[in-house]
Design a protein around this motif. Structure first.
Motif, PDB file in Angstrom:
ATOM      1  N   GLU A 183      17.684  -2.759 -22.777  1.00  0.00           N
ATOM      2  CA  GLU A 183      16.776  -1.688 -23.210  1.00  0.00           C
ATOM      3  C   GLU A 183      15.484  -1.714 -22.400  1.00  0.00           C
ATOM      4  O   GLU A 183      14.912  -0.667 -22.067  1.00  0.00           O
ATOM      5  N   ASP A 184      15.009  -2.921 -22.089  1.00  0.00           N
ATOM      6  CA  ASP A 184      13.787  -3.049 -21.293  1.00  0.00           C
ATOM      7  C   ASP A 184      13.995  -2.472 -19.886  1.00  0.00           C
ATOM      8  O   ASP A 184      13.150  -1.740 -19.376  1.00  0.00           O
ATOM      9  N   TYR A 185      15.139  -2.810 -19.281  1.00  0.00           N
ATOM     10  CA  TYR A 185      15.438  -2.266 -17.944  1.00  0.00           C
ATOM     11  C   TYR A 185      15.535  -0.739 -18.002  1.00  0.00           C
ATOM     12  O   TYR A 185      15.009  -0.037 -17.124  1.00  0.00           O
ATOM     13  N   LYS A 186      16.207  -0.213 -19.009  1.00  0.00           N
ATOM     14  CA  LYS A 186      16.342   1.248 -19.122  1.00  0.00           C
ATOM     15  C   LYS A 186      14.971   1.911 -19.293  1.00  0.00           C
ATOM     16  O   LYS A 186      14.689   2.953 -18.695  1.00  0.00           O
ATOM     17  N   ARG A 187      14.144   1.296 -20.113  1.00  0.00           N
ATOM     18  CA  ARG A 187      12.798   1.856 -20.318  1.00  0.00           C
ATOM     19  C   ARG A 187      12.023   1.879 -19.004  1.00  0.00           C
ATOM     20  O   ARG A 187      11.360   2.880 -18.672  1.00  0.00           O
ATOM     21  N   LYS A 188      12.135   0.809 -18.222  1.00  0.00           N
ATOM     22  CA  LYS A 188      11.415   0.766 -16.944  1.00  0.00           C
ATOM     23  C   LYS A 188      11.969   1.789 -15.954  1.00  0.00           C
ATOM     24  O   LYS A 188      11.224   2.399 -15.181  1.00  0.00           O
ATOM     25  N   ILE A 189      13.288   1.957 -15.964  1.00  0.00           N
ATOM     26  CA  ILE A 189      13.884   2.969 -15.081  1.00  0.00           C
ATOM     27  C   ILE A 189      13.345   4.353 -15.438  1.00  0.00           C
ATOM     28  O   ILE A 189      12.907   5.118 -14.570  1.00  0.00           O
ATOM     29  N   LEU A 190      13.355   4.656 -16.731  1.00  0.00           N
ATOM     30  CA  LEU A 190      12.981   6.009 -17.168  1.00  0.00           C
ATOM     31  C   LEU A 190      11.477   6.229 -17.197  1.00  0.00           C
ATOM     32  O   LEU A 190      10.999   7.356 -17.079  1.00  0.00           O
ATOM     33  N   ASP A 191      10.706   5.163 -17.344  1.00  0.00           N
ATOM     34  CA  ASP A 191       9.242   5.320 -17.362  1.00  0.00           C
ATOM     35  C   ASP A 191       8.645   5.268 -15.959  1.00  0.00           C
ATOM     36  O   ASP A 191       7.654   5.954 -15.671  1.00  0.00           O
ATOM     37  N   GLU A 192       9.234   4.437 -15.094  1.00  0.00           N
ATOM     38  CA  GLU A 192       8.600   4.183 -13.803  1.00  0.00           C
ATOM     39  C   GLU A 192       9.357   4.774 -12.609  1.00  0.00           C
ATOM     40  O   GLU A 192       8.744   5.264 -11.671  1.00  0.00           O
ATOM     41  N   LEU A 193      10.690   4.688 -12.630  1.00  0.00           N
ATOM     42  CA  LEU A 193      11.446   5.107 -11.445  1.00  0.00           C
ATOM     43  C   LEU A 193      11.830   6.583 -11.485  1.00  0.00           C
ATOM     44  O   LEU A 193      11.865   7.248 -10.451  1.00  0.00           O
ATOM     45  N   VAL A 194      12.149   7.086 -12.671  1.00  0.00           N
ATOM     46  CA  VAL A 194      12.768   8.407 -12.789  1.00  0.00           C
ATOM     47  C   VAL A 194      12.052   9.247 -13.846  1.00  0.00           C
ATOM     48  O   VAL A 194      11.817   8.781 -14.953  1.00  0.00           O
ATOM     49  N   ASP A 195      11.734  10.483 -13.471  1.00  0.00           N
ATOM     50  CA  ASP A 195      11.286  11.466 -14.461  1.00  0.00           C
ATOM     51  C   ASP A 195      12.499  12.340 -14.760  1.00  0.00           C
ATOM     52  O   ASP A 195      12.839  13.248 -14.000  1.00  0.00           O
ATOM     53  N   LEU A 196      13.198  12.027 -15.844  1.00  0.00           N
ATOM     54  CA  LEU A 196      14.435  12.728 -16.193  1.00  0.00           C
ATOM     55  C   LEU A 196      14.136  13.875 -17.143  1.00  0.00           C
ATOM     56  O   LEU A 196      13.533  13.670 -18.210  1.00  0.00           O
ATOM     57  N   ARG A 197      14.553  15.062 -16.762  1.00  0.00           N
ATOM     58  CA  ARG A 197      14.298  16.269 -17.561  1.00  0.00           C
ATOM     59  C   ARG A 197      15.483  16.568 -18.491  1.00  0.00           C
ATOM     60  O   ARG A 197      16.608  16.113 -18.233  1.00  0.00           O
ATOM     61  N   ASN A 216      11.711  -0.243  -2.285  1.00  0.00           N
ATOM     62  CA  ASN A 216      10.567  -1.116  -2.050  1.00  0.00           C
ATOM     63  C   ASN A 216      10.799  -2.393  -2.860  1.00  0.00           C
ATOM     64  O   ASN A 216      10.543  -2.433  -4.063  1.00  0.00           O
ATOM     65  N   GLU A 217      11.319  -3.401  -2.208  1.00  0.00           N
ATOM     66  CA  GLU A 217      11.772  -4.602  -2.932  1.00  0.00           C
ATOM     67  C   GLU A 217      10.634  -5.284  -3.686  1.00  0.00           C
ATOM     68  O   GLU A 217      10.824  -5.779  -4.805  1.00  0.00           O
ATOM     69  N   ALA A 218       9.444  -5.319  -3.071  1.00  0.00           N
ATOM     70  CA  ALA A 218       8.322  -5.985  -3.739  1.00  0.00           C
ATOM     71  C   ALA A 218       7.956  -5.254  -5.037  1.00  0.00           C
ATOM     72  O   ALA A 218       7.695  -5.885  -6.075  1.00  0.00           O
ATOM     73  N   ALA A 219       7.955  -3.920  -4.981  1.00  0.00           N
ATOM     74  CA  ALA A 219       7.616  -3.134  -6.172  1.00  0.00           C
ATOM     75  C   ALA A 219       8.683  -3.312  -7.253  1.00  0.00           C
ATOM     76  O   ALA A 219       8.368  -3.411  -8.440  1.00  0.00           O
ATOM     77  N   TRP A 220       9.946  -3.352  -6.854  1.00  0.00           N
ATOM     78  CA  TRP A 220      11.033  -3.560  -7.825  1.00  0.00           C
ATOM     79  C   TRP A 220      10.953  -4.954  -8.447  1.00  0.00           C
ATOM     80  O   TRP A 220      11.145  -5.121  -9.644  1.00  0.00           O
ATOM     81  N   GLU A 221      10.666  -5.934  -7.627  1.00  0.00           N
ATOM     82  CA  GLU A 221      10.595  -7.306  -8.156  1.00  0.00           C
ATOM     83  C   GLU A 221       9.470  -7.416  -9.173  1.00  0.00           C
ATOM     84  O   GLU A 221       9.606  -8.055 -10.218  1.00  0.00           O
ATOM     85  N   HIS A 222       8.351  -6.742  -8.879  1.00  0.00           N
ATOM     86  CA  HIS A 222       7.230  -6.749  -9.810  1.00  0.00           C
ATOM     87  C   HIS A 222       7.594  -6.006 -11.100  1.00  0.00           C
ATOM     88  O   HIS A 222       7.295  -6.466 -12.207  1.00  0.00           O
ATOM     89  N   LEU A 223       8.298  -4.878 -10.940  1.00  0.00           N
ATOM     90  CA  LEU A 223       8.644  -4.054 -12.110  1.00  0.00           C
ATOM     91  C   LEU A 223       9.660  -4.755 -13.013  1.00  0.00           C
ATOM     92  O   LEU A 223       9.491  -4.808 -14.237  1.00  0.00           O
TER      93      LEU A 223
END
Length: 618
Positions: free
Chosen positions: A220-234, A256-263
């Motif tokens: 759930e945490d990974y999904k939240r980060k995908i939808l909050d940070e990586l993707v604006d899903l309409r 951007n591997e550094a940004a993903w690792e941080h996220l």
């Protein structure tokens, strides 16, 4: 004389050729099957030569050649993208431009130069757009007079996703999502981050997802980060990617591997390293997000078209887990997915688009699709098989009656043997569907492990698919219709399932994998799912009879079907390829046509010790 059109896809990955005559599909094949180079991007000289030979035609006889995208539009997208992201991407720009300026911008001349290798003739060349080629490959061969059309892939010229409407011979596009915002590239970025190869390992990520723990807060945490940070899903399924996290537009890497690792607080997984639970949970998270997007897009397609049926193509349409869930959702009466849904299928779509749009030819869909089971590649004779046997001094037994061969093979399978099965015309598309296939007994609890580690030499976690008699599909699986192209995943029926032990989700990957979950464990994935191929008697009578014989002799109408190749190798094409692959693995028997080869009786292949280095791992 019938009008013939040759379709070509090339210069990116999975080059292919397809030939139609008066709209009827005559032949289609991937170039990789001939060159033995997986995902071969080069001009499909061998595949095109085969298609012409199958029809007894030369270039002179063609009404036209249709190339599966528009190079100038793609070049425009590259220029605008580099301009938009400048000065970022300078290195990629400098490496890409010379190739484009010297070669791809002059695609007409490039193609003309390649046509010389196919013989005399200067056919007219057409350039349908990439997603029109996908849409045409989905709608025109389908059995539907009218349908919504959904195409989803990485990127074509600009489009990454389209929603269209097909009716009669007409295709109308209603919505389009453009680069760099792409569901396919989002999935590929996770493929890359989880240590698999882009444009090849996406199906591994899909196969890894069921090892994710659905009850874990981490998913759930990974999904939240995908939808909050990586993707604006309409709500309509369109999406915008936050390009701060992605580098594929101008760089040589996906993200951007550094940004993903941080996220995600998780580093990129090195290729071939051990798979920890974090990557399994990540695979499950992106799979669930992907399914959500596909569902929303399908809902929008339904709303825009009002159609009762849906057709699909594009690389994301090979995500058979999402397809199965979409079918079960019941939005449409039925869905039909092009078996060569990736770029190889663009060759067929381009040819069909030329026929129905350029030529204006009417279309008359039948009760079944026009793909002929996707058995559209080369076929080889008994003489061809005997020549290969003679070259290797290979003993074999020839069966006069197929009934006897079928009974013998079923007995061998029931004894725990692995059998290579080579017959008829080669399949078009990424799936082996019973003509270039390795077979096993699905009831054998050791079969999944044996096939992965001793036959395919691939990652042990990967599942295998069942072939089931079409009449028996609902007896074994929770699905109420045929699935001839292995593009739908459905649960194994509860009556065949076995209960999971307490604390199952807290077990390690291998402990979960080797829990016996059903009475057909070799094809039951860890979440009780299976990627099903149903076999119709009218479409592949020999393969159907083999499974029917297994049913009559063993009481099971299912067998294991995996593609006839080893890791990194394209599916075998010729008897020589099949015999070589058979001898290099721990396969026990090989059937080619009506000939049975026993491994124990074969002389060793000479000077073949380093054969694994021939193939780049996928």
């Amino acid at each position: 004389m019938p009008e013939a059109i040759l379709g070509i896809s090339a210069y990116y990955h999975d080059s292919a050729a397809a030939l139609i005559m008066d709209g009827r599909i005559v032949a289609a094949a991937h170039e990789e099957r001939f060159t033995r180079k997986k995902h071969d991007p080069s001009f499909p000289t061998n595949a095109a030569s085969y298609c012409l030979a199958e029809a007894g035609l030369s270039l002179r006889d063609l009404a036209g050649v249709a190339f599966y995208d528009k190079p100038f539009l793609k070049f425009e997208r590259l220029l605008e993208t580099y301009h938009g992201f400048a000065p970022s991407g300078l290195k990629s720009f400098l490496s890409a431009m010379p190739v484009w300026i010297k070669e791809k911008l002059f695609m007409g001349k490039m193609l003309a130069d390649e046509f010389v290798k196919l013989g005399p003739g200067k056919p007219k060349v057409l350039f349908p757009e990439h997603h029109l080629s996908h849409a045409a490959s989905a709608f025109y061969p389908s059995p539907f007079e009218e349908a919504a059309i959904l195409t989803i892939d990485g990127v074509g010229e600009w489009a990454t996703t389209t929603i269209g409407h097909g009716k009669g011979k007409d295709i109308t596009f209603l919505r389009e999502l453009d680069f760099p915002h792409s569901l396919g590239l989002l999935y590929s970025a996770f493929t890359y981050y989880c240590g698999f190869k882009v444009n090849s390992g996406e199906y591994k990520l899909m196969g890894l997802a069921p090892y994710g723990n659905p009850d874990s807060p981490r998913v759930e945490d990974y999904k939240r980060k995908i939808l909050d940070e990586l993707v604006d899903l309409r709500p309509d399924g369109s999406l915008l990617l936050n390009m701060r996290y992605f580098t594929y537009a101008t760089g040589l890497r996906m993200c951007n591997e550094a940004a993903w690792e941080h996220l995600f607080d998780l580093p990129k997984r090195p290729a071939e390293s051990d798979l920890s639970q974090e990557y399994m949970d990540m695979a499950l998270a992106i799979q669930q997000v992907t399914e959500d997007v596909v569902m929303r897009l399908a809902e929008t397609a339904k709303e825009l078209t009002g159609a009762e049926y849906l057709t699909m193509a594009g690389g994301v349409s090979l995500n058979c887990v999402a397809n199965g869930k979409l079918l079960r959702r019941g939005l449409f009466k039925d869905i039909w997915i092009q078996p060569a849904a990736g770029d190889a299928g663009g060759a067929l779509g381009a040819a069909l688009a030329a026929w129905h749009i350029w030529k204006g030819a009417e279309r008359s869909p039948g009760p079944k699709d026009s793909m002929q089971g996707a058995y559209l590649g080369p076929e080889f004779s008994y003489t061809d098989i005997k020549r290969v046997a003679a070259r290797h001094h290979a003993p074999f037994k020839h069966f006069e009656e197929f009934d006897d061969l079928s009974k013998t093979v079923c007995d061998l399978l029931a004894q725990g043997n692995v059998v290579g099965w080579f017959q008829g015309r080669m399949e078009y598309g990424p799936r082996a569907l019973g003509n270039r296939t390795i077979l096993g007994d699905p009831r054998n609890p050791e079969m999944q492990k044996k096939l992965n580690l001793k036959i395919k030499y691939r990652e042990g976690f990967r599942p295998f698919a069942p072939s089931v008699m079409e009449e028996a599909i609902s007896e074994y699986f929770d699905i109420d219709r045929p699935s001839p192209y292995m593009l739908l995943v459905a649960p194994v029926r509860e009556s065949h399932q076995m209960p999971l032990p307490e604390g199952y989700n807290s077990l390690g990957m291998w402990d979960r994998l080797y829990v016996q979950r059903s009475d057909i464990p070799a094809i039951t994935h860890v979440d009780y799912s299976a990627r099903i191929q149903s076999v119709g008697k009218d479409v592949n009578p020999r393969y159907w009879q083999l499974i029917d014989t297994f049913r009559q002799t063993q009481g099971c109408a299912v067998i294991v079907n995996t593609s006839f190749n080893v890791r990194g190798e394209p599916i075998v094409c010729s008897p020589a390829d099949a015999y070589r692959c058979f001898m290099r693995t721990e396969m026990d028997y090989l059937v080619m046509g009506d000939c049975l080869f026993a491994k124990a009786e074969q002389p060793a292949l000479p000077d073949d010790g380093d054969w694994m280095s021939e193939y780049e791992l996928d």
